[in-house]
Write a protein that holds these residues in place. Structure first.
Motif, PDB file in Angstrom:
ATOM      1  N   GLU A 276       0.815  -1.202  -0.011  1.00  0.00           N
ATOM      2  CA  GLU A 276      -0.008  -0.056  -0.093  1.00  0.00           C
ATOM      3  C   GLU A 276       0.818   1.353   0.128  1.00  0.00           C
ATOM      4  O   GLU A 276       1.758   1.482   0.792  1.00  0.00           O
ATOM      5  CB  GLU A 276      -0.931  -0.048   1.268  1.00  0.00           C
ATOM      6  CG  GLU A 276      -1.830   1.362   1.376  1.00  0.00           C
ATOM      7  CD  GLU A 276      -2.500   1.254   2.560  1.00  0.00           C
ATOM      8  OE1 GLU A 276      -3.655   0.871   2.753  1.00  0.00           O
ATOM      9  OE2 GLU A 276      -1.892   1.786   3.596  1.00  0.00           O
TER      10      GLU A 276
ATOM     11  N   PRO B  49       0.600   3.550  -9.485  1.00  0.00           N
ATOM     12  CA  PRO B  49       1.069   3.723  -8.068  1.00  0.00           C
ATOM     13  C   PRO B  49       2.510   4.376  -8.184  1.00  0.00           C
ATOM     14  O   PRO B  49       2.852   4.570  -9.272  1.00  0.00           O
ATOM     15  CB  PRO B  49       1.445   2.311  -7.840  1.00  0.00           C
ATOM     16  CG  PRO B  49       1.517   1.591  -9.212  1.00  0.00           C
ATOM     17  CD  PRO B  49       0.568   2.031 -10.082  1.00  0.00           C
TER      18      PRO B  49
ATOM     19  N   TRP C 205       3.587  -7.328 -10.680  1.00  0.00           N
ATOM     20  CA  TRP C 205       2.704  -6.549  -9.818  1.00  0.00           C
ATOM     21  C   TRP C 205       1.421  -5.995 -10.489  1.00  0.00           C
ATOM     22  O   TRP C 205       1.381  -5.865 -11.749  1.00  0.00           O
ATOM     23  CB  TRP C 205       3.548  -5.383  -9.198  1.00  0.00           C
ATOM     24  CG  TRP C 205       4.173  -4.346 -10.247  1.00  0.00           C
ATOM     25  CD1 TRP C 205       5.313  -4.393 -10.781  1.00  0.00           C
ATOM     26  CD2 TRP C 205       3.567  -3.275 -10.801  1.00  0.00           C
ATOM     27  NE1 TRP C 205       5.495  -3.252 -11.662  1.00  0.00           N
ATOM     28  CE2 TRP C 205       4.438  -2.493 -11.476  1.00  0.00           C
ATOM     29  CE3 TRP C 205       2.073  -2.708 -10.509  1.00  0.00           C
ATOM     30  CZ2 TRP C 205       4.126  -1.379 -12.354  1.00  0.00           C
ATOM     31  CZ3 TRP C 205       1.896  -1.369 -11.413  1.00  0.00           C
ATOM     32  CH2 TRP C 205       3.018  -0.831 -12.184  1.00  0.00           C
TER      33      TRP C 205
ATOM     34  N   TYR D 182      -1.766  -3.079 -10.483  1.00  0.00           N
ATOM     35  CA  TYR D 182      -2.546  -1.971  -9.850  1.00  0.00           C
ATOM     36  C   TYR D 182      -3.681  -1.670 -10.849  1.00  0.00           C
ATOM     37  O   TYR D 182      -3.498  -1.862 -11.902  1.00  0.00           O
ATOM     38  CB  TYR D 182      -1.718  -0.878  -9.890  1.00  0.00           C
ATOM     39  CG  TYR D 182      -2.610   0.459  -9.532  1.00  0.00           C
ATOM     40  CD1 TYR D 182      -2.946   0.748  -8.161  1.00  0.00           C
ATOM     41  CD2 TYR D 182      -2.891   1.462 -10.597  1.00  0.00           C
ATOM     42  CE1 TYR D 182      -3.626   1.953  -7.924  1.00  0.00           C
ATOM     43  CE2 TYR D 182      -3.735   2.575 -10.159  1.00  0.00           C
ATOM     44  CZ  TYR D 182      -4.086   2.732  -8.983  1.00  0.00           C
ATOM     45  OH  TYR D 182      -4.825   3.668  -8.442  1.00  0.00           O
ATOM     46  N   PRO D 183      -5.093  -1.525 -10.314  1.00  0.00           N
ATOM     47  CA  PRO D 183      -5.374  -1.494  -8.936  1.00  0.00           C
ATOM     48  C   PRO D 183      -5.146  -3.138  -8.128  1.00  0.00           C
ATOM     49  O   PRO D 183      -5.313  -3.719  -8.937  1.00  0.00           O
ATOM     50  CB  PRO D 183      -6.696  -0.902  -8.816  1.00  0.00           C
ATOM     51  CG  PRO D 183      -7.217  -1.244 -10.318  1.00  0.00           C
ATOM     52  CD  PRO D 183      -6.046  -1.174 -11.150  1.00  0.00           C
ATOM     53  N   ALA D 184      -5.112  -2.874  -6.886  1.00  0.00           N
ATOM     54  CA  ALA D 184      -5.064  -4.279  -6.331  1.00  0.00           C
ATOM     55  C   ALA D 184      -6.206  -5.029  -6.494  1.00  0.00           C
ATOM     56  O   ALA D 184      -6.011  -6.555  -6.376  1.00  0.00           O
ATOM     57  CB  ALA D 184      -5.007  -4.086  -4.710  1.00  0.00           C
TER      58      ALA D 184
ATOM     59  N   ILE E 291      -0.783  -3.794  -5.621  1.00  0.00           N
ATOM     60  CA  ILE E 291      -0.583  -2.662  -5.114  1.00  0.00           C
ATOM     61  C   ILE E 291      -1.834  -1.759  -5.011  1.00  0.00           C
ATOM     62  O   ILE E 291      -2.539  -1.368  -5.862  1.00  0.00           O
ATOM     63  CB  ILE E 291       0.361  -1.912  -5.917  1.00  0.00           C
ATOM     64  CG1 ILE E 291       1.679  -2.739  -6.337  1.00  0.00           C
ATOM     65  CG2 ILE E 291       0.732  -0.456  -5.740  1.00  0.00           C
ATOM     66  CD1 ILE E 291       2.686  -2.045  -7.193  1.00  0.00           C
ATOM     67  N   GLU E 292      -1.869  -0.994  -3.808  1.00  0.00           N
ATOM     68  CA  GLU E 292      -2.951  -0.136  -3.566  1.00  0.00           C
ATOM     69  C   GLU E 292      -2.424   1.164  -3.287  1.00  0.00           C
ATOM     70  O   GLU E 292      -1.479   1.449  -2.508  1.00  0.00           O
ATOM     71  CB  GLU E 292      -3.812  -0.547  -1.979  1.00  0.00           C
ATOM     72  CG  GLU E 292      -5.073   0.006  -1.930  1.00  0.00           C
ATOM     73  CD  GLU E 292      -5.917  -0.341  -0.511  1.00  0.00           C
ATOM     74  OE1 GLU E 292      -6.797   0.407  -0.216  1.00  0.00           O
ATOM     75  OE2 GLU E 292      -5.187  -1.289   0.051  1.00  0.00           O
ATOM     76  N   ALA E 293      -3.037   1.946  -4.157  1.00  0.00           N
ATOM     77  CA  ALA E 293      -2.666   3.445  -4.107  1.00  0.00           C
ATOM     78  C   ALA E 293      -3.587   4.340  -3.763  1.00  0.00           C
ATOM     79  O   ALA E 293      -4.711   4.399  -4.234  1.00  0.00           O
ATOM     80  CB  ALA E 293      -2.128   3.880  -5.581  1.00  0.00           C
TER      81      ALA E 293
END
Length: 242
Positions: free
Chosen positions: A129, A140, A161, A163-165, A175-177
């Motif tokens: 995060e 992110p 990876w 994004y979004p999670a 990955i959370e932004a």
């Protein structure tokens, strides 16, 4: 040391303050394009904290003029390899980092070490995060991407990876932004199982840490006699080797 600041927003102004405190001189402050090449040529080193659309041109112009360059601009890395090719062709000196904070770069190493320790414990699911201010353009963050890549390099359960999670599959590191007003930068990696959680976290309180790291990197690069592509690991090594 004479410094050119390419990008004179909040980070550029903080870098200016730190640089002046360390007895350096600012010979160019520029946010627009094209760059004032005459002023840029007076610099011993350039520090680029501009915008993604301007970064590649800023950096390669420095190479063409023989000015070493530090860049902390994120969101332009699809052109990074091309920039490195130009740096090598022009015998340039270059450091790019997604984050110049000395604390964050130590955090990168801690993250990689923990990822290696946890690689064989598949019961733990990883979540990354990051939180930044609402004015940050890219998501992110470059720092989050660097952290994710550090984990993927050590853990074969993840191949990429995402994004979004909530779009991540089982082989993708989520990955959370988040964007919250006046947050300087927070990054957290959590290893969660049904039994317990393990977390590491870095929280920036001011921009000064990023600015100080960039100026220290510029000092290091300007003194480096050998041309080439360097990283903050090289700069940190100079500290740990003392």
């Amino acid at each position: 040391m004479k410094i050119a600041l390419l990008g004179y927003g909040k980070m550029g102004k903080t870098i200016e303050k730190i640089a002046l405190e360390r007895q350096h001189e600012i010979v160019l402050k520029q946010s627009s394009t094209p760059i004032d090449k005459d002023a840029l040529q007076e610099a011993d080193v350039a520090i680029d904290f501009s915008i993604p659309e301007a970064a590649f041109t800023n950096i390669t112009t420095c190479f063409q003029l023989g000015v070493p360059v530090i860049s902390g601009t994120t969101g332009w890395l699809d052109q990074y390899e091309k920039a490195c090719e130009i740096a090598q062709k022009e015998n340039g000196k270059f450091i790019y980092a997604s984050n110049f904070s000395l604390g964050v770069n130590l955090f990168f190493q801690l993250n990689a070490h923990l990822a290696e320790l946890m690689a064989n414990f598949s019961d733990y699911k990883i979540n990354l995060e990051e939180i930044h201010h609402t004015e940050k353009k890219d998501a992110p963050s470059g720092t989050a991407i660097t952290l994710a890549e550090g984990i993927i390099d050590k853990n074969e359960n993840y191949s990429a990876w995402k994004y979004p999670a909530n779009k991540a599959n089982n082989s993708e590191l989520p990955i959370e932004a988040k964007r919250i007003e006046d947050v300087k930068g927070t990054h957290k990696i959590a290893y969660s199982s049904t039994i317990d959680d393990i977390e590491i976290k870095h929280t920036a309180h001011t921009r000064d840490g990023f600015a100080l790291g960039a100026v220290i990197a510029a000092e290091w690069l300007q003194k480096k006699t050998k041309t080439g592509i360097y990283s903050m690991k090289d700069v940190l090594h100079a500290f740990t080797a003392q």
